[in-house]
Each structure stands twice: as C-alpha cells, then as structure tokens.
Enzyme design. Structure first.
Site, PDB file in Angstrom:
ATOM      1  N   ASP A  16       0.827  -1.209   0.000  1.00 49.43           N
ATOM      2  CA  ASP A  16       0.000   0.000   0.000  1.00 49.43           C
ATOM      3  C   ASP A  16       0.865   1.264   0.000  1.00 49.43           C
ATOM      4  O   ASP A  16       1.965   1.264   0.554  1.00 49.43           O
ATOM      5  CB  ASP A  16      -0.921  -0.020   1.233  1.00 49.43           C
ATOM      6  CG  ASP A  16      -2.084   0.947   1.107  1.00 49.43           C
ATOM      7  OD1 ASP A  16      -2.339   1.443  -0.015  1.00 49.43           O
ATOM      8  OD2 ASP A  16      -2.741   1.202   2.130  1.00 49.43           O
ATOM      9  N   HIS A  33       2.151   3.419  -9.178  1.00 47.82           N
ATOM     10  CA  HIS A  33       1.928   1.987  -9.405  1.00 47.82           C
ATOM     11  C   HIS A  33       3.106   1.373 -10.161  1.00 47.82           C
ATOM     12  O   HIS A  33       3.493   0.233  -9.906  1.00 47.82           O
ATOM     13  CB  HIS A  33       0.616   1.756 -10.159  1.00 47.82           C
ATOM     14  CG  HIS A  33      -0.593   2.141  -9.357  1.00 47.82           C
ATOM     15  ND1 HIS A  33      -0.810   1.667  -8.083  1.00 47.82           N
ATOM     16  CD2 HIS A  33      -1.639   2.968  -9.624  1.00 47.82           C
ATOM     17  CE1 HIS A  33      -1.941   2.172  -7.614  1.00 47.82           C
ATOM     18  NE2 HIS A  33      -2.462   2.979  -8.526  1.00 47.82           N
ATOM     19  N   LEU A 127      10.571 -20.521  -5.519  1.00 43.98           N
ATOM     20  CA  LEU A 127       9.634 -19.624  -4.820  1.00 43.98           C
ATOM     21  C   LEU A 127       8.229 -19.724  -5.421  1.00 43.98           C
ATOM     22  O   LEU A 127       8.052 -19.649  -6.635  1.00 43.98           O
ATOM     23  CB  LEU A 127      10.129 -18.175  -4.955  1.00 43.98           C
ATOM     24  CG  LEU A 127       9.203 -17.093  -4.364  1.00 43.98           C
ATOM     25  CD1 LEU A 127       9.260 -17.111  -2.840  1.00 43.98           C
ATOM     26  CD2 LEU A 127       9.572 -15.710  -4.890  1.00 43.98           C
TER      27      LEU A 127
HETATM   28  C1  IPE Z   1      -5.446  -2.665  -0.090  1.00 45.79           C
HETATM   29  O1  IPE Z   1      -5.119  -1.322  -0.237  1.00 45.79           O
HETATM   30  C2  IPE Z   1      -5.432  -3.339  -1.426  1.00 45.79           C
HETATM   31  C3  IPE Z   1      -4.123  -3.474  -2.043  1.00 45.79           C
HETATM   32  C4  IPE Z   1      -2.985  -3.126  -1.538  1.00 45.79           C
HETATM   33  C5  IPE Z   1      -4.124  -4.117  -3.342  1.00 45.79           C
HETATM   34  P1  IPE Z   1      -6.225  -0.181  -0.406  1.00 45.79           P
HETATM   35  O2  IPE Z   1      -5.494   1.093  -0.540  1.00 45.79           O
HETATM   36  O3  IPE Z   1      -7.172  -0.547  -1.492  1.00 45.79           O
HETATM   37  O4  IPE Z   1      -7.012  -0.292   0.979  1.00 45.79           O
HETATM   38  P2  IPE Z   1      -7.843   0.802   1.795  1.00 45.79           P
HETATM   39  O5  IPE Z   1      -8.863   1.353   0.866  1.00 45.79           O
HETATM   40  O6  IPE Z   1      -6.881   1.842   2.250  1.00 45.79           O
HETATM   41  O7  IPE Z   1      -8.427   0.033   2.945  1.00 45.79           O
HETATM   42  C1  IPE Z   2      -1.661   0.254  -3.358  1.00 43.23           C
HETATM   43  O1  IPE Z   2      -1.437   1.621  -3.419  1.00 43.23           O
HETATM   44  C2  IPE Z   2      -1.934  -0.332  -4.713  1.00 43.23           C
HETATM   45  C3  IPE Z   2      -3.347  -0.687  -4.953  1.00 43.23           C
HETATM   46  C4  IPE Z   2      -4.303  -0.663  -4.064  1.00 43.23           C
HETATM   47  C5  IPE Z   2      -3.708  -1.100  -6.312  1.00 43.23           C
HETATM   48  P1  IPE Z   2      -2.614   2.677  -3.384  1.00 43.23           P
HETATM   49  O2  IPE Z   2      -3.000   2.989  -4.781  1.00 43.23           O
HETATM   50  O3  IPE Z   2      -3.719   2.229  -2.512  1.00 43.23           O
HETATM   51  O4  IPE Z   2      -1.878   3.920  -2.735  1.00 43.23           O
HETATM   52  P2  IPE Z   2      -2.480   4.974  -1.708  1.00 43.23           P
HETATM   53  O5  IPE Z   2      -3.047   4.195  -0.565  1.00 43.23           O
HETATM   54  O6  IPE Z   2      -3.540   5.729  -2.454  1.00 43.23           O
HETATM   55  O7  IPE Z   2      -1.321   5.811  -1.314  1.00 43.23           O
HETATM   56 MG    MG Z   3      -4.106   2.450  -0.536  1.00 43.45          MG
END
Ligand code: IPE
Ligand code: IPE
Ligand code: MG
Length: 240
Positions: A16, A33, A127
C-alpha cells in the site's frame, strides 16, 4: 540480524501507498503503481534469496474497482508489461506463479498474459509467488461456501464432514489451487493499520507487521526489518 533458522515459510504483503508516493512527488498515481511494480520485483527476488518458500502480494482488491477507469486499466496495463518482460526471468529463476482471485473479469490481454505465465511456470519448484488480483477475503470465503454446497448437493460430502480443512482446501490458497500454507507473517506498508479484506481466513494467527514506508520505497532492508520484528515475537496460538 535475521535468524536464518527461523525464517517464515510464507510471507504475505499488503503493498500500500503507491498513490501517496506519487502525490508526494507531484506525479500521476500510475507513476506510483509503476514504481510499486519495481518494488514488488525486488522483494520477490529477495524472498527467494532469504529462502522464503511462499510470497503472496496483494495487488488488486475486489474493492479497488471503485477507482477511476483510468487508474484501474492503467494498473492492469502495468501488470501485463511486468509479467511479459519478466516471464523469462521467472522461468529461469524457477519461480512458480499463482493468481489468487477470479482474474477472468480482468481485461482480455491481462487474462492472456497471466494464463501464459501460469502455464509456463507451473512445474517450477522454487519460490511460490502468489499474486492476489481481484482478490477479497470475503469473496474467497463466499466462493468456498458455494463450492462446498455443490459438493453436498451432488452427494460428495455431508454437512457433518465439513472441517476447517474442507474450508481451507476450497480457498484460492487451497490444496487444489495455490497449495499454500497460512502465512506466518503479514506485512502492510504505508502506515495503514487494517487488513482491507486480505487473507481473512488464512491470517487467523499471522503476526502483523506495519511499516510506515510507502510501498515503492520498501527496500530489501525494510523487508528484513519486518522479518526481524516477526522473529522477535512470541507466537502462542492461544496456549499459555
Ligand atoms: C489494499 O489497499 C489493497 C491493495 C494493496 C491491493 P487499499 O489502498 O485498497 O485499501 P484501503 O482502501 O486503504 O483500505
Ligand atoms: C496500493 O497503493 C496499490 C493498490 C491498491 C492497487 P494505493 O493505490 O492504494 O496507494 P495509496 O493508498 O492511495 O497511497
Ligand atoms: Mg491504498
């Protein structure tokens, strides 16, 4: 220092913070990303070096469809690019790729390149790299219940024969699919303190490590810190 004798067999990661990483730099979210994919590759390589047997990464949740079309399609484009460019390396490195989640609803080119990757790595013995894509813990448990019900209806199973193992076996991580044990350790980056629907059943007794580092900045050093934190824990499983 890591105790090589006490490495977790299965590490799962909620990757995240890509969006915030990009925002901090004045870049579009997709740049975050993209940087996140690079971090994922480094951590997968490092897992292999550390002798970790299973790595599961949360790449796209069943709730992430709520994001803009541009972000969602962009994420899948990056994923295809990553899988295509790294397939050879995954094969040479003996990595076995699995997808956790129903990936059939992804864009067609993503489905195609994932299927090719699954096919070409299926006999690898190194792995086990599980990518959770369109994954949700509740969705996974719902599907398991449906599948168990079908077995009961067709006379293959009776209700009193259902055990915890019956349920575990029906999950995406189950014996017929990724055949992956429960994770000893779940790491979440970016300072958020929640599971966001990740491995709800499998994580019942996982140790949780939260790192403030945003995912694209998560280095092998940070990874080792998280594992060292895990190794300092006393796991009691409800015993004294
Ligand atoms: C969880 O992160 C999903 C992934 C890392 C793929 P999100 O950014 O979607 O989760 P919330 O919305 O903060 O709970
Ligand atoms: C995690 O990073 C990747 C996915 C959920 C696809 P985020 O896109 O949720 O990044 P933040 O939380 O907005 O910083
Ligand atoms: Mg996120």
């Amino acid at each position: 220092m890591l105790d090589i004798e006490r490495m977790p067999e299965h590490v799962a990661i909620i990757m995240d913070g890509n969006g915030r990483w990009a925002k901090k730099r004045g870049l579009p979210r997709l740049a975050g990303h993209n940087a996140g994919m690079k971090a994922m590759k480094k951590i997968a390589d490092h897992s292999d070096k550390l002798g970790i047997k299973y790595l599961t990464v949360y790449a796209f949740s069943t709730e992430n469809w709520k994001r803009s079309i541009a972000e969602v399609t962009g994420i899948f484009k990056l994923l295809v690019a990553y899988v295509e460019s790294d397939l050879k390396e995954l094969v040479t490195n003996n990595v076995k790729v699995n997808v956790l989640g129903d990936y059939s609803s992804l864009p067609e080119d993503a489905v195609r390149s994932l299927e090719r990757t699954l096919r070409e790595t299926k006999d690898n013995t190194g792995l086990v790299f599980n990518i959770a894509l369109n994954y949700g813990g509740r969705d996974e448990i719902t599907r398991a219940v449906q599948s168990i019900e079908e077995k009961i209806s067709s006379g293959l199973l009776t209700a009193d024969e259902i055990t915890e193992k019956t349920i575990s076996d029906e999950l995406f991580t189950g014996s017929a699919r990724a055949d992956t044990p429960d994770p000893e350790l779940i790491i979440r980056t970016s300072g958020e303190l929640r599971l966001s629907n990740f491995l709800l059943w499998q994580g019942a007794y996982s140790e949780l490590v939260f790192s403030d580092v945003l995912w694209p900045d998560f280095t092998p050093q940070e990874y080792e810190k998280a594992i060292a934190d895990y190794q300092s824990r006393e796991r009691r499983f409800g015993g004294r």
